[in-house]
Design an enzyme around this catalytic site. Structure first.
Site, PDB file in Angstrom:
ATOM      1  N   ASP A 123       0.877  -1.177   0.000  1.00  0.00           N
ATOM      2  CA  ASP A 123       0.000   0.000   0.000  1.00  0.00           C
ATOM      3  C   ASP A 123       0.908   1.219   0.000  1.00  0.00           C
ATOM      4  O   ASP A 123       2.134   1.106   0.160  1.00  0.00           O
ATOM      5  CB  ASP A 123      -0.889   0.004   1.258  1.00  0.00           C
ATOM      6  N   SER A 124       0.309   2.394  -0.150  1.00  0.00           N
ATOM      7  CA  SER A 124       1.096   3.621  -0.084  1.00  0.00           C
ATOM      8  C   SER A 124       1.560   3.923   1.339  1.00  0.00           C
ATOM      9  O   SER A 124       2.427   4.765   1.533  1.00  0.00           O
ATOM     10  CB  SER A 124       0.266   4.791  -0.609  1.00  0.00           C
ATOM     11  N   CYS A 138      -4.284  -1.399  -1.844  1.00  0.00           N
ATOM     12  CA  CYS A 138      -4.392   0.043  -2.036  1.00  0.00           C
ATOM     13  C   CYS A 138      -5.474   0.268  -3.086  1.00  0.00           C
ATOM     14  O   CYS A 138      -5.349  -0.235  -4.215  1.00  0.00           O
ATOM     15  CB  CYS A 138      -3.044   0.587  -2.513  1.00  0.00           C
ATOM     16  N   THR A 167      -6.279   2.937  -4.632  1.00  0.00           N
ATOM     17  CA  THR A 167      -5.799   3.767  -5.736  1.00  0.00           C
ATOM     18  C   THR A 167      -5.003   2.925  -6.733  1.00  0.00           C
ATOM     19  O   THR A 167      -5.203   3.007  -7.944  1.00  0.00           O
ATOM     20  CB  THR A 167      -4.910   4.902  -5.182  1.00  0.00           C
ATOM     21  N   GLU A 207      -2.598   8.744   8.402  1.00  0.00           N
ATOM     22  CA  GLU A 207      -1.134   8.556   8.490  1.00  0.00           C
ATOM     23  C   GLU A 207      -0.557   9.318   9.685  1.00  0.00           C
ATOM     24  O   GLU A 207       0.514   9.002  10.182  1.00  0.00           O
ATOM     25  CB  GLU A 207      -0.448   9.026   7.200  1.00  0.00           C
ATOM     26  N   CYS A 257     -10.840   2.870  -0.067  1.00  0.00           N
ATOM     27  CA  CYS A 257      -9.410   3.090   0.175  1.00  0.00           C
ATOM     28  C   CYS A 257      -9.078   2.322   1.439  1.00  0.00           C
ATOM     29  O   CYS A 257      -9.856   2.352   2.409  1.00  0.00           O
ATOM     30  CB  CYS A 257      -9.169   4.585   0.359  1.00  0.00           C
ATOM     31  N   THR A 258      -7.966   1.630   1.443  1.00  0.00           N
ATOM     32  CA  THR A 258      -7.667   0.760   2.595  1.00  0.00           C
ATOM     33  C   THR A 258      -7.358   1.542   3.876  1.00  0.00           C
ATOM     34  O   THR A 258      -7.309   0.951   4.949  1.00  0.00           O
ATOM     35  CB  THR A 258      -6.499  -0.187   2.270  1.00  0.00           C
ATOM     36  N   HIS A 259      -7.148   2.835   3.764  1.00  0.00           N
ATOM     37  CA  HIS A 259      -6.981   3.628   4.984  1.00  0.00           C
ATOM     38  C   HIS A 259      -8.332   3.849   5.697  1.00  0.00           C
ATOM     39  O   HIS A 259      -8.363   4.093   6.898  1.00  0.00           O
ATOM     40  CB  HIS A 259      -6.397   5.010   4.666  1.00  0.00           C
TER      41      HIS A 259
HETATM   42  N1  DGL Z   1      -4.617   3.183   1.002  1.00  0.00           N
HETATM   43  C1  DGL Z   1      -4.562   3.871  -0.277  1.00  0.00           C
HETATM   44  C2  DGL Z   1      -5.808   3.547  -1.062  1.00  0.00           C
HETATM   45  O1  DGL Z   1      -6.386   2.528  -0.753  1.00  0.00           O
HETATM   46  C3  DGL Z   1      -4.292   5.306  -0.031  1.00  0.00           C
HETATM   47  C4  DGL Z   1      -3.918   6.017  -1.278  1.00  0.00           C
HETATM   48  C5  DGL Z   1      -3.118   7.242  -1.060  1.00  0.00           C
HETATM   49  O2  DGL Z   1      -1.970   7.091  -0.681  1.00  0.00           O
HETATM   50  O3  DGL Z   1      -3.626   8.335  -1.331  1.00  0.00           O
HETATM   51  O4  DGL Z   1      -6.223   4.220  -1.968  1.00  0.00           O
END
Ligand code: DGL
Length: 269
Positions: A10-11, A73, A75, A152, A184-186
């Site tokens: 993920d990011s 992720c 995205t 984050e 989004c996984t966040h």
């Molecule tokens: N967890 C990422 C997602 O699912 C976050 C993307 C981002 O870094 O903006 O989209």
């Protein structure tokens, strides 16, 4: 049977929502996690940049002995996977397909909402997938650019998150959706705040949870489950300092990950 590890990326921290569920669903599997904390967020960047980052993330994970890549992720799943998926050289499971299938099963009034990063929402990938699974479905979406930086930085239930969420979710609440994909996984980390605003009548689809289920099905269908009987291990890599990730990751996973996180120079991959 296949004892190689599952590679997850993920990011940043968000993919841990998938890791937590993977550990629950597939306790005997080894996991290698990469969080691109040095380049987060992805969701406000151009398609070319996201693809470049995702290719590097995958090259890094492939330096380990892995059997599958989990694109944890939203995205990357929406923007990069459709372009580079066939060239990865390993099976890849993204969050988008799993979450879309779950939403279609859950909705009763055929009104599905999606929240995600600006790039995910602009790609319209969730809507395209859902429409391919269900006719006459209403899709309502909203980009939530501040959610990723808030998570984050450890804001998952503060007043500032609640105010931002009220602003982002107002129109979706008025639209009458009965199902909302946290695309989004966040965002599962903000579930409490989001469900408080949307109310109990709106089912929240957690992309991490759905993805872990899909990975389990895929490994089973393809004879790729580990034959280990003991608990699998998880190693974590990030592209910036390890401290913040260790602190927030330990809280979220409810297990200490101090000492298990290594920093990697992702630009080399
Ligand atoms: N967890 C990422 C997602 O699912 C976050 C993307 C981002 O870094 O903006 O989209």
């Amino acid at each position: 049977m296949d004892n190689r590890a599952i590679g997850v990326f993920d990011s940043g921290l968000g993919g841990l929502t998938a890791v937590k569920q993977l550990m629950r669903e597939l306790p005997h599997e080894d996991i290698i996690y990469f969080g691109d904390t040095g380049r987060v967020p992805y969701g406000t960047r151009s398609v070319d940049t996201i693809i470049k980052y995702v290719e590097g993330d995958i090259r890094f994970l492939k330096t380990f002995d892995i059997k599958i890549i989990v694109v944890a992720c939203g995205t990357a799943s929406a923007v990069a996977l459709p372009v580079i998926g066939s060239s990865i050289g390993l099976p890849a499971v993204g969050v988008l397909d799993a979450a879309s299938k779950a939403a279609v099963k859950v909705t009763k009034n055929k009104k599905i909402g999606i929240i995600g990063t600006p790039s995910t929402i602009a790609s319209k990938a969730y809507g395209t997938k859902i429409r391919s699974l269900m006719a006459d479905v209403g899709i309502y979406s909203a980009a939530c650019p501040l959610f990723v930086p808030l998570v984050e930085n450890g804001h998952t239930s503060s007043e500032v998150v609640r105010l931002v969420a009220q602003e982002y979710l107002g129109d979706l609440k008025d639209s009458g959706i009965d199902t909302l994909i946290l695309g989004c996984t966040h965002y599962p980390l903000l579930k409490g705040v989001i469900s408080g605003i949307m109310g109990n009548d709106v089912a929240l689809i957690d992309v991490g949870e759905q993805t872990a289920k899909r990975v389990g099905e895929f490994l089973c269908e393809n004879g790729l489950m580990s034959e280990r009987t003991g608990k699998g291990s998880c190693r974590y890599f990030v592209s910036d300092t390890t401290e913040n990730f260790e602190k927030l990751g330990s809280l979220f996973l409810q297990q200490r990950i101090e000492g298990l996180v290594n920093k990697v120079d992702i630009e080399k991959y």
